[in-house]
Design an enzyme around this catalytic site. Sequence first.
Site, PDB file in Angstrom:
ATOM      1  N   ASP A  65     -12.586   8.220  -2.233  1.00 25.46           N
ATOM      2  CA  ASP A  65     -11.326   8.250  -1.488  1.00 25.46           C
ATOM      3  C   ASP A  65     -11.459   9.245  -0.325  1.00 25.46           C
ATOM      4  OD1 ASP A  65      -8.635   7.640  -1.057  1.00 25.46           O
ATOM      5  OD2 ASP A  65      -7.915   9.222  -2.402  1.00 25.46           O
ATOM      6  N   HIS A  66     -11.137   8.814   0.883  1.00 26.57           N
ATOM      7  CA  HIS A  66     -11.156   9.683   2.063  1.00 26.57           C
ATOM      8  C   HIS A  66     -12.489  10.393   2.299  1.00 26.57           C
ATOM      9  CE1 HIS A  66      -6.912   9.169   3.022  1.00 26.57           C
ATOM     10  NE2 HIS A  66      -6.675   9.243   1.728  1.00 26.57           N
TER      11      HIS A  66
ATOM     12  N   SER B 249     -11.634  11.792  -4.917  1.00 25.59           N
ATOM     13  CA  SER B 249     -11.569  12.422  -3.597  1.00 25.59           C
ATOM     14  C   SER B 249     -12.664  13.483  -3.499  1.00 25.59           C
ATOM     15  CB  SER B 249     -10.202  13.079  -3.398  1.00 25.59           C
ATOM     16  OG  SER B 249     -10.087  14.187  -4.271  1.00 25.59           O
TER      17      SER B 249
ATOM     18  N   ILE C  13      -2.424   5.249  -5.561  1.00 31.79           N
ATOM     19  CA  ILE C  13      -1.412   6.029  -6.285  1.00 31.79           C
ATOM     20  C   ILE C  13      -2.072   7.250  -6.920  1.00 31.79           C
ATOM     21  CG2 ILE C  13       0.250   6.001  -8.201  1.00 31.79           C
ATOM     22  CD1 ILE C  13       0.423   2.891  -7.694  1.00 31.79           C
ATOM     23  N   ASP C  14      -1.654   8.407  -6.500  1.00 37.72           N
ATOM     24  CA  ASP C  14      -2.138   9.658  -7.076  1.00 37.72           C
ATOM     25  C   ASP C  14      -0.957  10.542  -7.483  1.00 37.72           C
ATOM     26  OD1 ASP C  14      -3.557  11.856  -7.837  1.00 37.72           O
ATOM     27  OD2 ASP C  14      -4.416  12.311  -5.895  1.00 37.72           O
ATOM     28  N   SER C  15      -0.050  10.764  -6.541  1.00 35.23           N
ATOM     29  CA  SER C  15       1.040  11.726  -6.796  1.00 35.23           C
ATOM     30  C   SER C  15       1.885  11.346  -8.014  1.00 35.23           C
ATOM     31  CB  SER C  15       1.939  11.842  -5.561  1.00 35.23           C
ATOM     32  OG  SER C  15       1.213  12.418  -4.499  1.00 35.23           O
TER      33      SER C  15
ATOM     34  N   HIS D   2      -2.233   3.537   1.717  1.00 30.32           N
ATOM     35  CA  HIS D   2      -2.332   4.882   1.130  1.00 30.32           C
ATOM     36  C   HIS D   2      -0.923   5.458   0.985  1.00 30.32           C
ATOM     37  CE1 HIS D   2      -6.730   5.976   1.444  1.00 30.32           C
ATOM     38  NE2 HIS D   2      -6.684   4.761   1.957  1.00 30.32           N
ATOM     39  N   GLY D   3      -0.848   6.580   0.281  1.00 27.49           N
ATOM     40  CA  GLY D   3       0.425   7.296   0.177  1.00 27.49           C
ATOM     41  C   GLY D   3       1.516   6.451  -0.441  1.00 27.49           C
ATOM     42  N   ALA D   4       1.152   5.680  -1.484  1.00 30.21           N
ATOM     43  CA  ALA D   4       2.072   4.658  -1.999  1.00 30.21           C
ATOM     44  C   ALA D   4       2.727   5.038  -3.331  1.00 30.21           C
ATOM     45  CB  ALA D   4       1.337   3.327  -2.128  1.00 30.21           C
TER      46      ALA D   4
HETATM   47  P1  13P Z   1       0.111   9.354  -2.995  1.00 26.93           P
HETATM   48  O1  13P Z   1       0.096  10.806  -2.667  1.00 26.93           O
HETATM   49  O2  13P Z   1       1.346   8.692  -2.461  1.00 26.93           O
HETATM   50  O3  13P Z   1      -0.055   9.086  -4.457  1.00 26.93           O
HETATM   51  O4  13P Z   1      -1.115   8.663  -2.238  1.00 26.93           O
HETATM   52  C1  13P Z   1      -2.415   8.712  -2.785  1.00 26.93           C
HETATM   53  C2  13P Z   1      -3.467   8.263  -1.824  1.00 26.93           C
HETATM   54  O5  13P Z   1      -3.213   7.650  -0.801  1.00 26.93           O
HETATM   55  C3  13P Z   1      -4.857   8.578  -2.184  1.00 26.93           C
HETATM   56  O6  13P Z   1      -5.745   8.210  -1.185  1.00 26.93           O
HETATM   57  O1  G3H Z   2      -5.333  11.171  -0.544  1.00 29.56           O
HETATM   58  C1  G3H Z   2      -5.315  12.151  -1.262  1.00 29.56           C
HETATM   59  C2  G3H Z   2      -5.413  11.993  -2.733  1.00 29.56           C
HETATM   60  O2  G3H Z   2      -4.132  12.091  -3.313  1.00 29.56           O
HETATM   61  C3  G3H Z   2      -6.385  12.981  -3.298  1.00 29.56           C
HETATM   62  O3  G3H Z   2      -5.891  14.272  -3.210  1.00 29.56           O
HETATM   63  O4  G3H Z   2      -7.648  15.597  -2.056  1.00 29.56           O
HETATM   64  O5  G3H Z   2      -5.927  16.712  -3.523  1.00 29.56           O
HETATM   65  O6  G3H Z   2      -7.752  15.309  -4.524  1.00 29.56           O
HETATM   66  P1  G3H Z   2      -6.869  15.553  -3.320  1.00 29.56           P
HETATM   67 ZN    ZN Z   3      -5.036   8.398   0.802  1.00 28.61          ZN
END
Ligand code: 13P
Ligand code: G3H
Ligand code: ZN
Length: 326
Positions: A96-97, A59, A272-274, A228-230
């Site tokens: 990412d984003h 990101s 998947i990040d969280s 996203h957000g998965a």
């Molecule tokens: P989570 O916060 O659900 O892991 O989503 C991550 C994400 O969409 C990163 O772009």
């Molecule tokens: O979509 C967001 C990702 O989880 C990345 O998060 O911007 O805190 O690095 P971040």
């Molecule tokens: Zn995202």
Amino acid sequence: MGDVISYKDLGLVNSREIFRKAVDGGYAIPAYNFNNLEQLQAIVLACAETQSPVIIQVSKGARNYANETMLRYMATGAVQMAREMGSNIPIVLHLDHGDSFELCKNCIDSGFSSIMIDGSHLPYEENVALTRQVVEYAHARDVTVEGELGVLAGIEDDVVAEESTYTQPDEVEDFVKNTGVDSLAISIGTSHGAYKFKLGEGESVPPLRFDILKECEERIPGFPIVLHGASSVVPEYVALINQYGGKMDGAVGVPEDQLRQAAASAVCKINIDSDGRLAVTAKVREFLANDPGEFDPRKYLGAARQELISLIKHKNEAVLGSAGKA
Ligand code: 13P
Ligand code: G3H
Ligand code: ZN
């Protein structure tokens, strides 16, 4: 301005072929975010051992945290590490984003093989124009591009605002045609972070809007769709965090059976990040609570890394279905 670097010289691949196979095969490619060494080691090791193609994503915040040059060298190291393990898994380095043409261009010129331009918050025509500008620059260098339509719900939004941010299926065909994107992120009820749904007493997580996904699929048959957000916001990690001094009451994510259902459809990339953040936090808290005299970061980060490896293997094998598809 440094030298221009092509991802092809770094052993990376773009997402075109792996997405095609994933759509045809009814599974999804995992896209794991990384900011540090232990996360990247865990991703590469787990994906090599499960023979899963993988998208390692960065990101804007990760670039600021870890330094963009450092991250690129880490990604190159990840490719080498996989090869030394005897694994030839496809590895995509993805932004990412991305939020501006300049950021996307900078990443393309410094070795990224895939880019997201997120114009989802812009008025439709501006989103199209910005996305098309990025696609033109990227495709001239054989870099693939993800666009987004519909804004992911935020935990602070009220119900009416959340409703209005779902992707409108009647826009997707025009968007894909007029931008030339290679994949499209849509909004069907997920959100970023660890608090995806506000649940009242006794309430359970509402289903994702599979009806919207289906309508999108019908308008762009076979086209790669991104979720996203998965994160599932693994309840065991939330419980461990709370047990060892944390405070994450009400954290909740997307149940795994819904992600399995999405992966079997035209959803071919799952972000998947969280869940990774939770795994690390849970294990570090547990480790330090049980061994308060330990001060070697390799010990507690090593425990966190081990947990991340298990988590990623589980996602690849039992949720996304990407294991064995490299
Ligand atoms: P989570 O916060 O659900 O892991 O989503 C991550 C994400 O969409 C990163 O772009
Ligand atoms: O979509 C967001 C990702 O989880 C990345 O998060 O911007 O805190 O690095 P971040
Ligand atoms: Zn995202």
